[in-house]
Design a protein around this motif. Structure first.
Motif, PDB file in Angstrom:
ATOM      1  N   HIS A   1       1.014  -0.676  -0.159  1.00  0.00           N
ATOM      2  CA  HIS A   1      -0.329   0.148  -0.237  1.00  0.00           C
ATOM      3  C   HIS A   1       0.956   1.264   0.082  1.00  0.00           C
ATOM      4  N   CYS A   2       0.273   2.595  -0.355  1.00  0.00           N
ATOM      5  CA  CYS A   2       0.666   3.711  -0.237  1.00  0.00           C
ATOM      6  C   CYS A   2       0.169   4.493  -0.437  1.00  0.00           C
TER       7      CYS A   2
ATOM      8  N   ARG B   1      -1.651   8.253  -2.524  1.00  0.00           N
ATOM      9  CA  ARG B   1      -0.503   9.226  -4.047  1.00  0.00           C
ATOM     10  C   ARG B   1       0.396   9.184  -4.547  1.00  0.00           C
ATOM     11  N   HIS B   2       1.651   9.737  -3.391  1.00  0.00           N
ATOM     12  CA  HIS B   2       2.540  10.515  -3.837  1.00  0.00           C
ATOM     13  C   HIS B   2       3.657   9.430  -4.463  1.00  0.00           C
ATOM     14  N   GLY B   3       2.892   8.301  -4.321  1.00  0.00           N
ATOM     15  CA  GLY B   3       4.055   6.545  -4.879  1.00  0.00           C
ATOM     16  C   GLY B   3       4.864   5.729  -3.712  1.00  0.00           C
ATOM     17  N   ARG B   4       5.525   6.588  -3.368  1.00  0.00           N
ATOM     18  CA  ARG B   4       6.458   6.263  -1.641  1.00  0.00           C
ATOM     19  C   ARG B   4       5.897   4.958  -1.303  1.00  0.00           C
ATOM     20  N   SER B   5       6.340   4.020  -1.117  1.00  0.00           N
ATOM     21  CA  SER B   5       6.142   2.984  -0.089  1.00  0.00           C
ATOM     22  C   SER B   5       7.112   2.744   1.110  1.00  0.00           C
TER      23      SER B   5
ATOM     24  N   ARG C   1       7.667  -1.199   0.418  1.00  0.00           N
ATOM     25  CA  ARG C   1       8.727  -1.266   0.287  1.00  0.00           C
ATOM     26  C   ARG C   1      10.217  -1.004   0.572  1.00  0.00           C
TER      27      ARG C   1
ATOM     28  N   GLN D   1       1.128  -1.797  -6.936  1.00  0.00           N
ATOM     29  CA  GLN D   1       1.409  -0.703  -5.848  1.00  0.00           C
ATOM     30  C   GLN D   1      -0.362  -0.512  -6.102  1.00  0.00           C
TER      31      GLN D   1
ATOM     32  N   VAL E   1      -2.756   1.719  -4.082  1.00  0.00           N
ATOM     33  CA  VAL E   1      -3.017   3.158  -4.017  1.00  0.00           C
ATOM     34  C   VAL E   1      -4.063   3.913  -3.236  1.00  0.00           C
TER      35      VAL E   1
END
Length: 500
Positions: free
Chosen positions: A35-36, A38-42, A45, A60, A62
C-alpha cells in the motif's frame, strides 16, 4: 492450483529486523504488493527492497485518500471500502492464476495494519499465511533503552485518535501504554498524558530502528513536527521503578573509550573482540568512511566526521565517557598504526580525563592484509612508513626512507599518494633506486578486502606512480625478496634467513 497470499510483517523500519522467513518469502514470491499514498512512496517497499529480485511483479495499491475529504456518496468509509474491494480483486486475479502474492506490512500484519482488510476479503477463497513482524512498540522500547513492562505491569495499546478525555481515562487505568497513530493528534495526546498525571513518564520515539530514529521526552516535542511514523511509550510502574539495589544509577555510570580496529576490509577481517566491543558501545565515533562500515544499531548514536580532526574526535569521545557513556572510536586496520589510538591516548593524558578508562582493540593491518594476498613478503624484518607530509615534513620522511633502504629492510608504505600529493611518491621511488636493484619486487594493493580489490606485482624499475592513490598500500621488497610462480599465479616471499 491457486497461489497463496502471504501477509508478511517487515518490522519497524530497519531492514535487518526483517525475519529470516519474511526475507525468504519476499525473494521467492511471484508478486509483491504494498500500500502507498498517492505520492507513490512506500515505507514497506523500502524496508523490503534488499530482499526483492529482478522480474517480480509489483502491485502498488494506492490509497484514494488519506486524511482529506471526499465526495464519495459513502464518505471516507465508503471510498476506502471500494478501494479495498478493488485491491482485493487485483490480488485475487494473481492467486487464481497460481501466483503466490506477498503483501508487505510495516510492523506486524495484524497490528494496526492494512493487511487485515485484504485478509478478510480473500482468506475464505485462497490459502493464506501470516508472518508476524517486530512491532513498533517493541522497537520503541528498545530505542529508549528501558523496560516496557515488568512483573505484574499491564500494557495497554491505545490509538491516539481517541478524544483526549477518553485517552486520559485509559491511561489512568493501566500501568504501561503504547500510543499509536500520534502525528496529527499529538497535542491532544500531550493533554491526555497531563490529565492522567503521566506526562513526565512518557517517551517520544520517531522512526524507531531506522537511521533517522529520534527519541525525546514527550514534553520536549513540538506537535507540529511529529511525522506519521511516531509512537509514545509510557513504561509500566514496576518497569520504571527504582534501580535494583547495588546497580549504578545512570548518573553514576562509569564510562570508557575503546579505540577499535576494524581491519582493512569486510566483516571476515573483524576480530571477535572488536565485534563484541562495537556491540556494547553507546556511541560510535570516527571518520565517515569507517563509521559507514559498522552496521547501524538503533540503540547507538553515530558521530561521523572528516579525516582531519583526530584531536577533536578524541576529545569528544573522552567527554562522552566522562558523562558515563561507553564509546567506541573506530579506525580502519589497526588503531595504533597511523590511526586514532595515538590521538586518543595523547588527549587522555590531560588531567581532566584521568578517571576515564581507555582501551585499544587491535585490528588486522593493511600491511598484513596486502601481504597475505601475495604470499609472505613480510617474512623478515620490515619498516612501516607513511608518505603523508600533513603531520611531518618531507625531509624527515626522506631520511627514514633512505635509512630503511640502506638497512635493506622490506618497506611498507602507507598513504602513498592523494589527488594533490603526487610528487612525494616519485621522489620516494627515485630515492629507493639508489639502494635497491630495479628488479626489486613491489606490491601495490588497492582496496584490499573490498569487492573492488586489486593486487599488482611489479618491480621498482617498472613501478608507475600514476596508478597509485590513497586507497593503495605499497610493499617494497628487500634484496632477498623473491617472486616465484605458483599454481594460481605469482607468489612473493622474503626468506626468514639472511645471508651472512
Amino acid at each position: 492450483m491457486s497461489g497463496t497470499l502471504y501477509g508478511v510483517g517487515l518490522g519497524p523500519g530497519d531492514p535487518e529486523l526483517v525475519t529470516v522467513k519474511a526475507a525468504r518469502l519476499i525473494t521467492a514470491a511471484d508478486v509483491i504488493a504494498y500500500h502507498c499514498a498517492r505520492h507513490g512512496r512506500s515505507i514497506a517497499r523500502s524496508i523490503a527492497e534488499p530482499y526483492l529480485r529482478a522480474g517480480q511483479v509489483e502491485e502498488q495499491l494506492v490509497y484514494p485518500l488519506t486524511t482529506e475529504g471526499t465526495d464519495h456518496p459513502g464518505g471516507y468509509e465508503g471510498a476506502m471500502n471500494d478501494f479495498y474491494e478493488a485491491a482485493a480483486a487485483r490480488l485475487a486475479a494473481h492467486l487464481e492464476a497460481g501466483r503466490d502474492v506477498v503483501l508487505l506490512a510495516e510492523g506486524d500484519p495484524l497490528f494496526f495494519s492494512s493487511y487485515m482488510h485484504m485478509h478478510k476479503r480473500i482468506a475464505d477463497r485462497f490459502a493464506t499465511e501470516i508472518v508476524p513482524g517486530v512491532t513498533s512498540v517493541s522497537a520503541a522500547a528498545a530505542a529508549i533503552g528501558a523496560p516496557l513492562v515488568e512483573g505484574d505491569d499491564v500494557l495497554t495499546v491505545l490509538p491516539g485518535t481517541l478524544p483526549p478525555e477518553v485517552l486520559a481515562e485509559r491511561l489512568r487505568s493501566t500501568d504501561a501504554a503504547a500510543i499509536m497513530k500520534v502525528s496529527r493528534h499529538f497535542a491532544g495526546i500531550q493533554d491526555a498524558l497531563k490529565q492522567a498525571g503521566r506526562l513526565e513518564d512518557a517517551h517520544y520515539v520517531e522512526r524507531a530502528s531506522s537511521t533517522a530514529q529520534r527519541t525525546a521526552p514527550v514534553t520536549e516535542i513540538d506537535p507540529a513536527t511529529v511525522p506519521y511514523m511516531a509512537i509514545v511509550i509510557v513504561p509500566g510502574h514496576e518497569a520504571a521503578g527504582a534501580p535494583v539495589a547495588g546497580s549504578a544509577a545512570p548518573a553514576d555510570r562509569v564510562g570508557r573509550v575503546d579505540v577499535v580496529g576494524l581491519g582493512p576490509g569486510g566483516r571476515d577481517w573483524l576480530t571477535p573482540q572488536a565485534q563484541a566491543v562495537l556491540a556494547a558501545a553507546d556511541h560510535l565515533i570516527g571518520y565517515t568512511t569507517y563509521i559507514d562500515r559498522v552496521p547501524p544499531n538503533p540503540r547507538q548514536q553515530r558521530h561521523a566526521s572528516d579525516n582531519k580532526v583526530e584531536s577533536e574526535r578524541a576529545e569528544f569521545a573522552l567527554d562522552l565517557a566522562l558523562r558515563g557513556e561507553r564509546v567506541a572510536v573506530v579506525s580502519s586496520g589497526d588503531p595504533g598504526v597511523f590511526a586514532m589510538a595515538s590521538a586518543v591516548i595523547e588527549v587522555a593524558a590531560e588531567p581532566r580525563y584521568a578517571g576515564v578508562e581507555v582501551a585499544i582493540v587491535p585490528g588486522l593491518t593493511a600491511a598484513q592484509a596486502v601481504a597475505s594476498q601475495v604470499g609472505a613478503p613480510l617474512g623478515h624484518d620490515y619498516a612501516v612508513i607513511s608518505l603523508s607530509d600533513r603531520l611531518k615534513p618531507w625531509p624527515v620522511i626522506a631520511r627514514r626512507l633512505e635509512a630503511a633502504a640502506e638497512a635493506d629492510l622490506v618497506i611498507t608504505i602507507y598513504n602513498p599518494a592523494s589527488k594533490t600529493r603526487r610528487a612525494q611518491l616519485v621522489d620516494a621511488r627515485d630515492l629507493l633506486l639508489k639502494y635497491r636493484s630495479p628488479a626489486t619486487p613491489v606490491i601495490i594493493g588497492r582496496a584490499v578486502g573490498a569487492p573492488e580489490q586489486t593486487i599488482t606485482i611489479t618491480s621498482l624499475g617498472d613501478f608507475d606512480p600514476e596508478i597509485v592513490d590513497m586507497r593503495c598500500l605499497l610493499i617494497v621488497g628487500s634484496s632477498q625478496t623473491r617472486v616465484v610462480d605458483g599454481p594460481h599465479g605469482p607468489r612473493v616471499f622474503t626468506p626468514r634467513r639472511y645471508p651472512d
